[in-house]
Design an enzyme around this catalytic site. Structure first.
Site, PDB file in Angstrom:
ATOM      1  N   ALA A  25      36.505  35.236  35.316  1.00 48.33           N
ATOM      2  CA  ALA A  25      36.207  36.016  34.055  1.00 48.33           C
ATOM      3  C   ALA A  25      37.202  37.002  33.642  1.00 48.33           C
ATOM      4  O   ALA A  25      37.229  37.155  32.436  1.00 48.33           O
ATOM      5  CB  ALA A  25      34.964  36.681  34.474  1.00 48.33           C
ATOM      6  N   THR A  26      38.370  37.223  34.592  1.00 48.87           N
ATOM      7  CA  THR A  26      39.233  37.818  33.957  1.00 48.87           C
ATOM      8  C   THR A  26      40.082  37.395  33.001  1.00 48.87           C
ATOM      9  O   THR A  26      40.606  37.919  32.119  1.00 48.87           O
ATOM     10  CB  THR A  26      40.239  38.354  35.296  1.00 48.87           C
ATOM     11  OG1 THR A  26      39.512  39.295  36.388  1.00 48.87           O
ATOM     12  CG2 THR A  26      41.167  39.073  34.846  1.00 48.87           C
ATOM     13  N   SER A  51      32.027  33.943  35.457  1.00 48.24           N
ATOM     14  CA  SER A  51      32.767  33.834  36.688  1.00 48.24           C
ATOM     15  C   SER A  51      32.056  33.131  37.706  1.00 48.24           C
ATOM     16  O   SER A  51      30.866  33.407  37.935  1.00 48.24           O
ATOM     17  CB  SER A  51      33.049  35.336  37.289  1.00 48.24           C
ATOM     18  OG  SER A  51      33.782  35.024  38.420  1.00 48.24           O
ATOM     19  N   CYS A  75      34.659  61.468  42.466  1.00 46.36           N
ATOM     20  CA  CYS A  75      35.807  62.310  42.710  1.00 46.36           C
ATOM     21  C   CYS A  75      36.660  61.410  43.784  1.00 46.36           C
ATOM     22  O   CYS A  75      36.250  60.416  44.411  1.00 46.36           O
ATOM     23  CB  CYS A  75      35.375  63.555  43.253  1.00 46.36           C
ATOM     24  SG  CYS A  75      33.977  63.371  44.461  1.00 46.36           S
ATOM     25  N   THR A  99      46.669  21.865  34.120  1.00 48.53           N
ATOM     26  CA  THR A  99      45.826  20.954  34.865  1.00 48.53           C
ATOM     27  C   THR A  99      44.547  21.538  35.139  1.00 48.53           C
ATOM     28  O   THR A  99      44.555  22.857  35.923  1.00 48.53           O
ATOM     29  CB  THR A  99      46.361  20.417  35.786  1.00 48.53           C
ATOM     30  OG1 THR A  99      47.570  19.549  35.372  1.00 48.53           O
ATOM     31  CG2 THR A  99      45.776  19.070  36.471  1.00 48.53           C
ATOM     32  N   GLN A 123      28.353  39.464  35.520  1.00 53.90           N
ATOM     33  CA  GLN A 123      27.317  39.744  36.522  1.00 53.90           C
ATOM     34  C   GLN A 123      25.920  39.210  35.742  1.00 53.90           C
ATOM     35  O   GLN A 123      25.086  39.161  36.779  1.00 53.90           O
ATOM     36  CB  GLN A 123      27.299  41.272  36.433  1.00 53.90           C
ATOM     37  CG  GLN A 123      28.511  42.137  37.197  1.00 53.90           C
ATOM     38  CD  GLN A 123      28.314  41.677  38.869  1.00 53.90           C
ATOM     39  OE1 GLN A 123      27.163  40.914  39.501  1.00 53.90           O
ATOM     40  NE2 GLN A 123      29.624  41.872  39.456  1.00 53.90           N
ATOM     41  N   HIS A 161      32.258  32.763  41.125  1.00 52.42           N
ATOM     42  CA  HIS A 161      31.875  33.463  42.390  1.00 52.42           C
ATOM     43  C   HIS A 161      31.049  34.504  42.380  1.00 52.42           C
ATOM     44  O   HIS A 161      30.779  35.013  43.502  1.00 52.42           O
ATOM     45  CB  HIS A 161      33.510  33.702  43.083  1.00 52.42           C
ATOM     46  CG  HIS A 161      33.978  35.172  42.477  1.00 52.42           C
ATOM     47  ND1 HIS A 161      33.743  36.197  43.335  1.00 52.42           N
ATOM     48  CD2 HIS A 161      34.729  35.302  41.433  1.00 52.42           C
ATOM     49  CE1 HIS A 161      34.400  37.200  42.496  1.00 52.42           C
ATOM     50  NE2 HIS A 161      35.024  36.624  41.414  1.00 52.42           N
TER      51      HIS A 161
END
Ligand SMILES: *Cc1c(COP(=O)(O)O)cnc(C)c1O
Length: 411
Positions: free
Chosen positions: A82-83, A210, A336, A250, A190, A212
């Protein structure tokens, strides 16, 4: 600082981090294996049977991916995940449309792949609007509409959030972007395979997938690129011209075969699996929230991924809570930087400032026994940490049983 507590004898931790990655489904692995050995051909080899077999498998996978999202096979471009799909979409349309405009819109709770891509474009001279979200993590449509100008090229908004599980108002986003003539890149890493998604019904122009996250292998994914009306973009990579010139290199044939099978299984089992996961998630939520005070649900109460439960706990430290749960493999998060964990930009954006949060990611292989065990362990760990804080007041600045009154949230 407590040491990690004793683990259950000989048992691996219970895996509740299915939003980070999933186990490859054995049915997916089985169809992949022959493409490492017997059918090892290069799909670009047009002169012999090895190449033909590989090409046929890739085209079958393309059809399987397309079928899951209501696309046609020619609209699917295989990538390394996905990236890469997100980078190709955003940078590709930015490069192609530079003459027409240079403004992009995204939201504060996007995955880093989208946010950092947008920041890169901004660094190269693009205008960027980052929309805030409401307390549940949804973008406000009026704010989206107001952000779109004549210079806007694309809007990058995810289908469902990877931390808090919130699903965006997808049909409304699609109607708006379409009516204003801007492209919508939807990060669906997601959401695909977990909620019904139809690119035609929703009006998505570009959609990232994605493998995975849906019981397929790591390192493979896809970008849906609309053909009618045609979305134009430039490739990131120059080379052999694979994937209609949009993604040279490829093809990862075993990975692509696995992605195809993962999509096929998701298409057939999505409805039943969603029901199963929602049932288990509600058991987990009720067990924890009815036993412990000072627990708050993050994300949308209804519009959320079936397998996602995200809770904040008043009066405990996030890092200590994780250490007290050695039998559970899950993610924590807080807004935080007190502990070793990265601060969460998503929790910050929804105004959740509690020092301890847990993300439970239930999946296809999660059992009822695991959920019962996990619930009991979370309850025991939180009680123990709170009683210790009571014995040593001053160790924590948060009151032990502060509901949500001073936690920066409004629920
Ligand atoms: C996992 C994830 C990504 C990145 O996917 P990869 O295939 O690992 O590159 C992007 N967006 C969201 C929402 C994700 O959950």
């Amino acid at each position: 600082m407590p040491r990690r507590m004793r683990r259950r004898m000989n048992a691996p931790p219970i895996y509740l981090d299915n939003l980070a990655t999933t186990q490859v489904d054995p049915r997916v692995l089985a169809v992949m294996l022959p493409y490492f050995t017997r059918h090892f051909g290069n799909p670009a080899s047009a002169t012999h049977a090895y190449g033909w077999a590989a090409k046929e498998a890739v085209e079958q996978a393309r059809a399987q991916v397309a079928a899951l999202i209501g696309a046609v096979p020619r609209e699917i471009i295989f990538t390394s995940g996905a990236t890469e799909a997100i980078n190709l979409a955003l940078k590709g349309v930015a490069a192609f449309h530079r003459q027409r405009g240079n403004h992009f819109v995204t939201s504060a709770i996007e995955h880093k792949a989208v946010l950092d891509c947008c920041r890169r474009l901004q660094g190269e001279g693009a205008e960027l609007t980052v929309l805030p979200v409401d307390h549940w993590g949804q973008v406000e449509l009026a704010a989206l509409e107001a952000a779109i100008s004549s210079q806007t090229i694309a809007v990058g908004l995810m289908a469902a959030n990877n931390e808090i599980g919130t699903i965006q108002p997808l049909a409304e986003i699609g109607a708006l972007t379409r009516s204003r003539g801007v492209l919508w890149l939807c990060d669906a890493a997601q959401a695909v395979g977990k909620i019904p998604l139809d690119v035609e019904a929703l009006g998505v122009d570009l959609l990232a997938i994605s493998a995975h996250k849906i019981y397929g292998p790591k390192g493979v994914g896809a970008l849906y690129v609309r053909r009618r009306p045609r979305v134009r973009l430039l490739p990131l990579l120059d080379g052999g011209g694979q994937e209609r010139g949009l993604r040279a290199g490829t093809l990862n044939v075993p990975g692509i075969v696995g992605l195809g099978m993962a999509c096929e299984l998701a298409r057939l089992e999505l409805a039943a699996e969603a029901q199963q996961l929602e049932g288990l998630r509600e058991v987990l939520r009720q067990r924890i929230a009815t036993t412990l005070p000072g627990v708050e649900l993050n994300g949308h109460p209804v519009q959320r991924l079936p397998g996602n439960l995200h809770l904040s706990f008043a009066g405990v430290d996030g890092a200590e809570l994780l250490l007290a749960l050695p039998d559970l493999a899950l993610s924590s998060g807080s807004a935080c930087t007190s502990g070793s964990t990265e601060p969460s930009h998503v929790l910050k954006a929804i105004g959740q400032e509690a020092p301890a949060s847990l993300r439970f990611g239930l999946g296809r292989f999660t059992t009822r026994v695991e959920i019962d065990t996990a619930a009991a362990q979370v309850v025991a760990a939180v009680k123990q940490l709170r009683s210790r804080a009571d014995e040593h007041p001053g160790l924590h600045h948060q009151p032990a049983l502060a509901g949500s009154d001073n936690q920066g949230s409004d629920s």
